[in-house]
Every structure is written in C-alpha cells, then in structure tokens.
Design a protein around this motif. Structure first.
Motif, PDB file in Angstrom:
ATOM      1  N   UNK A 127      13.165  24.181  -2.718  1.00  0.00           N
ATOM      2  CA  UNK A 127      13.625  23.274  -1.670  1.00  0.00           C
ATOM      3  C   UNK A 127      12.480  22.354  -1.272  1.00  0.00           C
ATOM      4  N   UNK A 128      12.780  21.073  -1.178  1.00  0.00           N
ATOM      5  CA  UNK A 128      11.789  20.069  -0.785  1.00  0.00           C
ATOM      6  C   UNK A 128      12.320  19.322   0.423  1.00  0.00           C
ATOM      7  N   UNK A 129      11.487  19.236   1.449  1.00  0.00           N
ATOM      8  CA  UNK A 129      11.793  18.475   2.658  1.00  0.00           C
ATOM      9  C   UNK A 129      10.686  17.451   2.794  1.00  0.00           C
ATOM     10  N   UNK A 130      11.065  16.189   3.014  1.00  0.00           N
ATOM     11  CA  UNK A 130      10.045  15.165   3.100  1.00  0.00           C
ATOM     12  C   UNK A 130      10.443  14.015   3.985  1.00  0.00           C
ATOM     13  N   UNK A 131       9.513  13.096   4.150  1.00  0.00           N
ATOM     14  CA  UNK A 131       9.718  11.922   4.986  1.00  0.00           C
ATOM     15  C   UNK A 131       9.170  10.703   4.258  1.00  0.00           C
ATOM     16  N   UNK A 132       9.981   9.642   4.207  1.00  0.00           N
ATOM     17  CA  UNK A 132       9.526   8.335   3.750  1.00  0.00           C
ATOM     18  C   UNK A 132       9.328   7.472   4.986  1.00  0.00           C
ATOM     19  N   UNK A 133       8.160   6.862   5.116  1.00  0.00           N
ATOM     20  CA  UNK A 133       7.904   5.907   6.199  1.00  0.00           C
ATOM     21  C   UNK A 133       7.686   4.548   5.546  1.00  0.00           C
ATOM     22  N   UNK A 134       8.535   3.596   5.910  1.00  0.00           N
ATOM     23  CA  UNK A 134       8.539   2.299   5.243  1.00  0.00           C
ATOM     24  C   UNK A 134       8.340   1.176   6.256  1.00  0.00           C
ATOM     25  N   UNK A 168       0.863  -1.173   0.000  1.00  0.00           N
ATOM     26  CA  UNK A 168       0.000   0.000   0.000  1.00  0.00           C
ATOM     27  C   UNK A 168       0.906   1.231   0.000  1.00  0.00           C
ATOM     28  N   UNK A 169       0.673   2.122  -0.953  1.00  0.00           N
ATOM     29  CA  UNK A 169       1.458   3.341  -1.083  1.00  0.00           C
ATOM     30  C   UNK A 169       0.579   4.541  -0.762  1.00  0.00           C
ATOM     31  N   UNK A 170       1.077   5.405   0.115  1.00  0.00           N
ATOM     32  CA  UNK A 170       0.374   6.623   0.513  1.00  0.00           C
ATOM     33  C   UNK A 170       1.130   7.811  -0.067  1.00  0.00           C
ATOM     34  N   UNK A 202      15.854   3.878  12.211  1.00  0.00           N
ATOM     35  CA  UNK A 202      15.755   2.473  11.830  1.00  0.00           C
ATOM     36  C   UNK A 202      15.190   1.693  13.000  1.00  0.00           C
ATOM     37  N   UNK A 203      13.992   1.175  12.813  1.00  0.00           N
ATOM     38  CA  UNK A 203      13.314   0.431  13.886  1.00  0.00           C
ATOM     39  C   UNK A 203      13.041  -1.006  13.443  1.00  0.00           C
ATOM     40  N   UNK A 204      13.996  -1.598  12.740  1.00  0.00           N
ATOM     41  CA  UNK A 204      13.834  -2.987  12.308  1.00  0.00           C
ATOM     42  C   UNK A 204      12.905  -3.111  11.123  1.00  0.00           C
ATOM     43  N   UNK A 205      11.641  -3.473  11.378  1.00  0.00           N
ATOM     44  CA  UNK A 205      10.672  -3.634  10.289  1.00  0.00           C
ATOM     45  C   UNK A 205      10.055  -2.305   9.860  1.00  0.00           C
ATOM     46  N   UNK A 206      10.391  -1.243  10.571  1.00  0.00           N
ATOM     47  CA  UNK A 206       9.907   0.096  10.240  1.00  0.00           C
ATOM     48  C   UNK A 206      11.082   1.045  10.153  1.00  0.00           C
ATOM     49  N   UNK A 207      10.973   2.011   9.242  1.00  0.00           N
ATOM     50  CA  UNK A 207      11.999   3.043   9.141  1.00  0.00           C
ATOM     51  C   UNK A 207      11.332   4.358   8.769  1.00  0.00           C
ATOM     52  N   UNK A 208      11.893   5.435   9.293  1.00  0.00           N
ATOM     53  CA  UNK A 208      11.469   6.785   8.942  1.00  0.00           C
ATOM     54  C   UNK A 208      12.711   7.493   8.422  1.00  0.00           C
ATOM     55  N   UNK A 209      12.640   7.972   7.189  1.00  0.00           N
ATOM     56  CA  UNK A 209      13.793   8.581   6.536  1.00  0.00           C
ATOM     57  C   UNK A 209      13.425   9.990   6.089  1.00  0.00           C
ATOM     58  N   UNK A 251       4.290   2.003   2.339  1.00  0.00           N
ATOM     59  CA  UNK A 251       5.227   3.098   2.050  1.00  0.00           C
ATOM     60  C   UNK A 251       4.428   4.394   2.041  1.00  0.00           C
ATOM     61  N   UNK A 252       4.796   5.318   2.918  1.00  0.00           N
ATOM     62  CA  UNK A 252       4.093   6.597   3.014  1.00  0.00           C
ATOM     63  C   UNK A 252       5.094   7.724   2.824  1.00  0.00           C
ATOM     64  N   UNK A 253       4.703   8.714   2.016  1.00  0.00           N
ATOM     65  CA  UNK A 253       5.553   9.875   1.761  1.00  0.00           C
ATOM     66  C   UNK A 253       4.816  11.130   2.210  1.00  0.00           C
ATOM     67  N   UNK A 254       5.538  11.994   2.923  1.00  0.00           N
ATOM     68  CA  UNK A 254       5.007  13.300   3.309  1.00  0.00           C
ATOM     69  C   UNK A 254       5.991  14.356   2.834  1.00  0.00           C
TER      70      UNK A 254
END
Length: 141
Positions: free
Chosen positions: A91-98, A34-36, A74-81, A109-112
C-alpha cells in the motif's frame, strides 16, 4: 469528486484520466520546472527531467489501475492531491503538491510518500524505470 476545480488542476486531472501521454504531459510542464522527489535529496530542475520523473512515476504507480486521488485541495495556482495505490502488494499513500505559473504551466511539483516500505520499493522501481527511459536517449545519440 467535484468537478468544480480550477482550470489548471482540471487539465492535470484530465491528462491523467486520458492515459500516459508523454506529449500532453510535456506540454503542461514549464521549462524551468523544479521537481522534488520523495527519494532524491536535491531538487531536479528543468522540464525534461521533471517529465521523465513524472512519466516514470505514472508507469510505476499506475501500473495496476489502483491509483486514485482520495483528497484534493484546490487553491487556484496551488493544489495538494493525496493519493493511494498498491504496487506488488504494498500500500502506498502519498501527496502531490503542484504549483502553476502565470502561463498555467506546472513550475513546481513535490511528491511525498509513506510508509517507509513503500518509499523503499518505489525508489528501487523508479531507479529501474529511469534507467530504461534514459537508455533510448543513449542509443539515439
């Protein structure tokens, strides 16, 4: 940055470092992923649509090589980058949550993104990119 990341996260980072390889990206995404998107209200479901969005984003956000992760949790099965890049002077600032499933495949996979000017620009460029990616599929079928 440290290289003591979980195996799944390290594979993701290595894939990004290696370039925009569609086959490698596809092999990392679960069939039921699922992609957000930061600009599409409804979650996008399935491997094919997720790969299309991520590949398109790599083209849009990584064009000028300024893309970099500036903070990684890095939280093992979860990561926030957290990432930063610049596209067309914006300028673009964002977060990938995987999230990775039991098989080590990305299933969520969620992108903000921020600021609003960046979101608006990325939305327009992604719409163009997704149409371009769909075009060969339309002509092939």
């Amino acid at each position: 940055m440290s290289t003591n990341y979980s195996e799944n996260l390290q594979k993701w980072l290595d894939m990004l470092e290696g370039g925009k390889d569609l086959a490698k990206l596809s092999a990392m995404i679960a069939k039921d992923c699922v992609f957000y998107s930061p600009v599409v209200h409804n979650p996008q479901r399935g491997q094919q649509i997720t790969v299309m969005y991520l590949y398109g984003a790599a083209q849009v956000l990584g064009v000028n090589k300024s893309f970099k992760y500036v903070r990684i949790l890095d939280c093992g099965k979860n990561a926030v980058l957290e990432f930063e890049t610049e596209v067309d002077g914006i300028f673009i600032n964002g977060v990938d949550m995987i999230h990775w499933n039991e098989e080590g495949l990305i299933d969520d996979f969620k992108v903000m993104l921020r600021p609003l000017k960046a979101v608006t620009m990325v939305q327009a460029k992604m719409a163009e990119m997704l149409e371009a990616l769909k075009a060969p599929a339309k002509t092939a079928g």
